[in-house]
Enzyme design. Structure first.
Site, PDB file in Angstrom:
ATOM      1  N   LEU A   1       0.842  -1.193   0.000  1.00 53.46           N
ATOM      2  CA  LEU A   1       0.000   0.000   0.000  1.00 53.46           C
ATOM      3  C   LEU A   1       0.876   1.241   0.000  1.00 53.46           C
ATOM      4  CD1 LEU A   1      -2.760  -0.887   2.637  1.00 53.46           C
ATOM      5  CD2 LEU A   1      -2.955  -0.939   0.149  1.00 53.46           C
TER       6      LEU A   1
ATOM      7  N   GLU B   1     -10.095   0.137   8.164  1.00 55.51           N
ATOM      8  CA  GLU B   1      -9.664  -0.853   9.153  1.00 55.51           C
ATOM      9  C   GLU B   1      -8.316  -0.431   9.710  1.00 55.51           C
ATOM     10  OE1 GLU B   1      -7.850  -4.228   6.184  1.00 55.51           O
ATOM     11  OE2 GLU B   1     -10.005  -3.862   6.149  1.00 55.51           O
TER      12      GLU B   1
ATOM     13  N   LYS C   1      -4.502  -0.590  10.632  1.00 54.67           N
ATOM     14  CA  LYS C   1      -3.343  -1.196   9.967  1.00 54.67           C
ATOM     15  C   LYS C   1      -2.532  -1.937  11.022  1.00 54.67           C
ATOM     16  CE  LYS C   1       0.365  -0.123   6.711  1.00 54.67           C
ATOM     17  NZ  LYS C   1       1.430  -0.887   7.366  1.00 54.67           N
TER      18      LYS C   1
ATOM     19  N   GLU D   1      -2.652 -10.616   7.783  1.00 59.08           N
ATOM     20  CA  GLU D   1      -1.505 -10.183   8.581  1.00 59.08           C
ATOM     21  C   GLU D   1      -1.306 -11.139   9.749  1.00 59.08           C
ATOM     22  OE1 GLU D   1       1.103  -6.709   8.239  1.00 59.08           O
ATOM     23  OE2 GLU D   1      -0.617  -7.376   7.062  1.00 59.08           O
TER      24      GLU D   1
ATOM     25  N   LYS E   1     -10.081   1.734   1.978  1.00 57.75           N
ATOM     26  CA  LYS E   1     -10.237   1.047   0.692  1.00 57.75           C
ATOM     27  C   LYS E   1     -11.575   1.416   0.060  1.00 57.75           C
ATOM     28  CE  LYS E   1      -8.037  -3.153   2.540  1.00 57.75           C
ATOM     29  NZ  LYS E   1      -8.264  -4.590   2.812  1.00 57.75           N
TER      30      LYS E   1
ATOM     31  N   LYS F   1      -0.669   6.850   7.954  1.00 52.17           N
ATOM     32  CA  LYS F   1       0.238   6.525   9.057  1.00 52.17           C
ATOM     33  C   LYS F   1       0.165   7.624  10.109  1.00 52.17           C
ATOM     34  CE  LYS F   1       2.819   3.433   8.785  1.00 52.17           C
ATOM     35  NZ  LYS F   1       4.005   3.083   7.994  1.00 52.17           N
TER      36      LYS F   1
ATOM     37  N   CYS G   1      38.854  -0.214  27.588  1.00 45.71           N
ATOM     38  CA  CYS G   1      40.252  -0.646  27.743  1.00 45.71           C
ATOM     39  C   CYS G   1      41.165   0.430  28.311  1.00 45.71           C
ATOM     40  CB  CYS G   1      40.804  -1.122  26.403  1.00 45.71           C
ATOM     41  SG  CYS G   1      41.003   0.205  25.189  1.00 45.71           S
TER      42      CYS G   1
END
EC number: 6.5.1.2
Length: 921
Positions: A140, A173, A175, A235, A360, A384, A484
């Site tokens: 997508l 829906e 993700k 998924e 969608k 997102k 060290c």
């Protein structure tokens, strides 16, 4: 077969099983398509298979029957060997297996290495073979703002010429932050599970998929609802509660916890041993359809009966395939915004991690009208969420030393939950970056995850400094190496990074180099991970500063809910054990190690605080629930590579008899001048053990199982009803240690390019190492190469060439550790093999390809390697000489330059085609 016919077989115990005649299958001619489709994984139909003459079938029908029966046999094997819960009788399983064997004998094309008939006992493993998806599995496109989302929505309305006054049905829906999976069902039976891969081909992970409880092996519902063939896209993910349970188990076992549920799911799904996957509590939600075929003879006919997303979800439900409860049907942009707002506020309230909302077009016909680009559908988009930002306290800034000596400041944070996982540390890159951000130790700081993945310290919350100025302090980069003690300095004038010059023996650098050489990019020694590398190079890491926190006999501290542990009082006279010397002081001794060298290596572990409370189980009985709530600050030592002392198991009379039989067979073979056959097998303990404590010989305890590599460390006297019995207590190399040595043996014959990467030559990564190995052919030739020789290789730049030449020049200096490493490895057989010529078709010979942006199916390095393996040049910049530019997500200036120069730009699907054919025509 008539409906009155009865079939029966005799089981080993004499019982008889009869076929009930009312199954419906008797109406069809044996071997016909209808007969095959009507078969069920029952004992009755297993009898039918056992009696059926496969030689009467056509090749096409035989292939259909083989696929159906093979899927059932594989499910039976997983239920028996992995889940330890058989679902079929032994007789039914054997009948199906015999049917497969007869089919493969009659039709040799059906006989393949992946057949269940070639699997011995419980020897399940995944080979992750690449398989072509029946239909393209697209990604997508992402948008990161409401404005971009509105632009997409408007473009859909415009492209469909949709009336403004008419609602456009869409589905929304969440993700899921998981792994995309393609499930292939044929005649209702799960045939394959494939990863997305590059969208054209994916990896076959069917064995692991069959262990996921929410994925049905057979589609349910009425027969008229089950198609001939269907791809179900969805998924795989891990629920929050299962993720927390897994991490508690990881920590209890002394293993590193997973960073987030997606990492846990990915690691679990790609296990070579499906028995491990079966323990990981993975879940699955379906969200899309691929190819769907009902068949000419199907009651639904050949037409597409799924008109929209809602109907697809209804079908999933009837089939028993789970779908996400977090979806909505919407008809306006405002409703989409409502969904985004709601789940933005409730991200932490649902059962799994999410990183956005998928929108969608609901109607499948409209989806087809809108079509797709080379990588993504135009009818769907993923919004997102912006990176989640939280405030926490900056407790300290420490530094860590990398494998090339680079010293990096690290922010130590008060643990805070952000975007799916707890963050306690994050890199600050260098001292200049610390000053640029303006943070002080003790500040309240803003933390987020870049791309919801990488933790990032954004900066201080300045308002929180008021009145606390005396509690804050500035960070100063150290003058000396914390590992060290060497004096730190930039490698050259103008460098922002400072480095530790003690390359050979700085424990931190050595540990990182061992981790690197064992990685998949180098020798691929899977069981030589971070903890094993620390044990080999710096076993005293985490050694307590004083005896006040040394608790040798405390491995966990139990508390009631809400309680604090009691104060710890060390036993009087307790002293810290002497510090251990590391087994490895540089890499030269790696391939000379033996299990005996690792016997006494011990590492420090912190005792966990475990909260224990009682609850009532589903059966009404009380049970104790344990939860790890943190570390106690108390430390103890544990064996790093060998097991803890364990009483040997006493052999049964049957086991003793079997061992005696094997020993007799070996003795007989040796007497005749030969060796026992591999099938006979050497008895446990046949080889000389690595060593036993004085007075404790394995042969003195023949009735106990003392493995060949075990050491008897003591003998316990156990009182029984028949008297006192001596029980040998043994230690032996752990299972992971044995696997590590097996993998190290294989690494001796690693490809030349892997050896070059394992040498930790600065700036040299796998793609360029492949180019050099392919062009030069041997390690001896590379040792003698000049900068001019290397830069003459297409794709090797002057900086990398200089690094390689300087590294091998140092090997010729007397006493240099690099020379010692190279000679020791060569003496052990490492790097003496000639470079292998790629067996792949050289489809890209003479072509230059640039990759930019993020690809779904490839990392940046693996994409470059794919190009190089096929004879092409993987360039880092776009020029007139570039033949193709592969464009991934978030592509930058290279895409703009390619467009300006008129260079063909490819999506991931076209890239796969280019690799395969050398052309995009």
């Amino acid at each position: 077969m008539s409906t009155n016919e009865q079939l029966a077989w005799d089981f080993d115990d004499g019982d008889v099983a009869e076929v009930r005649p009312d199954t419906g299958i008797a109406r069809f001619a044996p071997g016909s398509e209808q007969w095959i489709a009507a078969l069920q994984p029952t004992d009755d139909d297993a009898i039918r298979l056992d009696r059926f003459d496969v030689n009467t079938m056509t090749a096409e029908a035989a292939a259909r029957l083989w696929a159906r029966v093979a899927a059932w046999v594989e499910s039976d094997q997983i239920a028996y060997y992995i889940d330890d819960s058989p679902v079929s009788s032994d007789a039914a399983y054997d009948a199906r297996m015999r049917c497969l064997e007869r089919l493969e004998a009659a039709f040799p094309s059906l006989d393949n290495p992946q057949s269940p008939t070639h699997r011995v006992g419980g020897s399940f493993s995944n080979d992750f073979v690449s398989v072509r998806h029946p239909s393209r599995m697209m990604s997508l496109d992402d948008v990161f703002s409401i404005e971009e989302l509105k632009d997409w929505y408007d473009s859909v309305i415009r492209d469909l010429d949709w009336p403004e006054s008419k609602p456009l049905p869409m589905s929304c829906e969440v993700k899921i932050d998981g792994l995309a999976l393609n499930l292939i069902y044929r005649n209702g039976v799960l045939e394959q599970g494939l990863t997305r891969g590059d969208g054209v081909t994916g990896e076959d992970i069917t064995l692991n998929v069959r262990t996921i409880g929410s994925i049905p092996a057979n589609l349910g519902g009425p027969k008229e609802d089950v198609p001939d063939f269907v791809e179900i896209r969805g998924e795989v993910f891990m629920r929050w509660d299962d993720f927390h349970t897994l991490n508690n188990e990881q920590e209890d076992a002394g293993r590193a916890p997973f960073a987030n549920p997606r990492n846990a799911a990915a690691g679990s799904l790609r296990q070579k041993d499906p028995r491990i996957t079966a323990t990981r509590r993975l879940s699955f939600y379906a969200h899309g359809l691929g190819q769907l075929t009902w068949g000419a003879d199907h009651p639904r006919g050949t037409h597409d009966v799924v008109a929209d997303q809602s109907q697809a979800y209804d079908l999933y439900t009837r089939w028993g395939v789970p779908v996400s409860p977090h979806n909505r049907a919407v008809t306006s942009f405002q409703e989409i915004l409502d969904m985004i707002e709601y789940y933005g506020e409730h991200r932490g309230d649902i059962e799994h991690a999410l990183d956005g909302i998928v929108v969608k077009v609901d109607d499948l016909g409209l989806q087809r009208t809108l079509g797709a680009t080379s990588r993504a559908p135009r009818w769907a988009i993923a919004y997102k969420y912006p990176p989640e930002e939280v405030n926490t306290e900056l407790l300290n800034i420490t530094v860590q030393v990398g494998r090339t000596g680079r010293v990096t400041p690290v922010a130590v944070l008060k643990p805070v939950y952000v975007a799916g996982s707890t963050v306690a540390r994050t890199t600050l890159h260098n001292g200049f970056e610390v000053k640029r951000k303006g943070v002080l130790i003790g500040d309240t700081v803003v933390v987020r995850k870049a791309g919801d993945v990488i933790p990032e310290l954004v900066g201080p919350v300045l308002e929180r400094r008021k009145g606390r100025e005396d509690q804050l302090r500035e960070f100063v980069m150290p003058e000396f190496c914390p590992s060290c003690g060497a004096k730190l300095a930039p490698a050259k004038e103008g460098d922002k990074d400072i480095r530790c010059p003690n390359v050979e023996s700085c424990p931190a650098q050595l540990t990182e180099r061992v981790i690197s050489l064992a990685s998949r990019k180098a020798f691929d020694i899977e069981h030589l991970g971070e903890q094993s590398a620390i044990a080999l190079t710096n076993p005293e890491e985490n050694r307590p500063d004083s005896v006040a926190t040394y608790a040798p006999n405390i491995t966990e501290v139990l508390v009631a809910p809400g309680e604090e542990p009691d104060p710890y009082e060390p036993v009087e006279g307790l002293e810290l054990p002497a510090a251990q010397k590391p087994v490895l002081s540089n890499e030269s001794g790696l391939f000379d190690l033996t299990a005996a060298d690792l016997r006494d290596v011990r590492v420090w572990r912190e005792a966990a605080i475990v909260e224990v409370h009682e609850t009532v189980g589903a059966n009404g009985k009380k049970k104790k629930v344990r939860k790890r709530v943190g570390g106690s600050g108390l430390w103890h030592q544990v064996p790093a590579f060998w097991t803890a002392p364990t009483p040997a198991k006493k052999l049964t009379a049957k086991q003793l008899a079997e061992r005696a039989q094997r020993e007799a067979a070996i003795e007989s073979a040796e007497t005749q001048g030969g060796a026992a056959s591999e099938t006979t097998g050497a008895p446990t303990g046949a080889e000389a053990p690595l060593g036993t404590m004085p007075g404790f010989a394995a042969a003195s305890y023949p009735e106990y199982d003392v493995p060949a590599d075990a050491v008897i460390v003591r003998v316990d006297h156990k009182t029984t009803r028949t008297g006192v019995t001596d029980v040998p207590v043994i230690i032996r190399p752990g299972e992971n240690t044995r696997k590590m040595f097996d993998e190290m043996d294989k690494a001796r014959h690693a490809d030349l390019w892997r050896v070059l990467v394992a040498l930790s030559i600065r700036r040299l990564g796998p793609p360029t190492a492949r180019l050099i190995a392919s062009a030069m052919g041997s390690l001896a030739a590379i040792e003698k190469a000049t900068i001019e020789d290397l830069t003459a290789i297409d794709g090797v730049g002057p900086e990398i060439a200089e690094s390689v030449v300087n590294w091998f020049a140092a090997t010729r200096e007397p006493g240099d550790w690099r020379g010692a490493t190279l000679r020791a490895w060569q003496a052990a057989g490492v790097g003496v093999d000639e470079a292998e010529t790629s067996s792949l078709p050289q489809t890209l010979a003479g072509k230059t390809v640039v990759v930019t942006g993020s690809l779904e199916g490839y990392s940046r390095d693996s994409a470059k390697e794919a190009i190089i393996e096929r004879g092409g040049k993987a360039a880092g910049s776009v020029s007139k000489k570039t033949d193709y530019v592969v464009i991934g997500a978030n592509a930058g200036s290279k895409a703009i330059k390619a467009e300006e120069l008129g260079i063909p730009m490819l999506g991931e699907i076209q890239f796969a085609q280019l690799l395969e054919t050398g052309s995009i025509d």
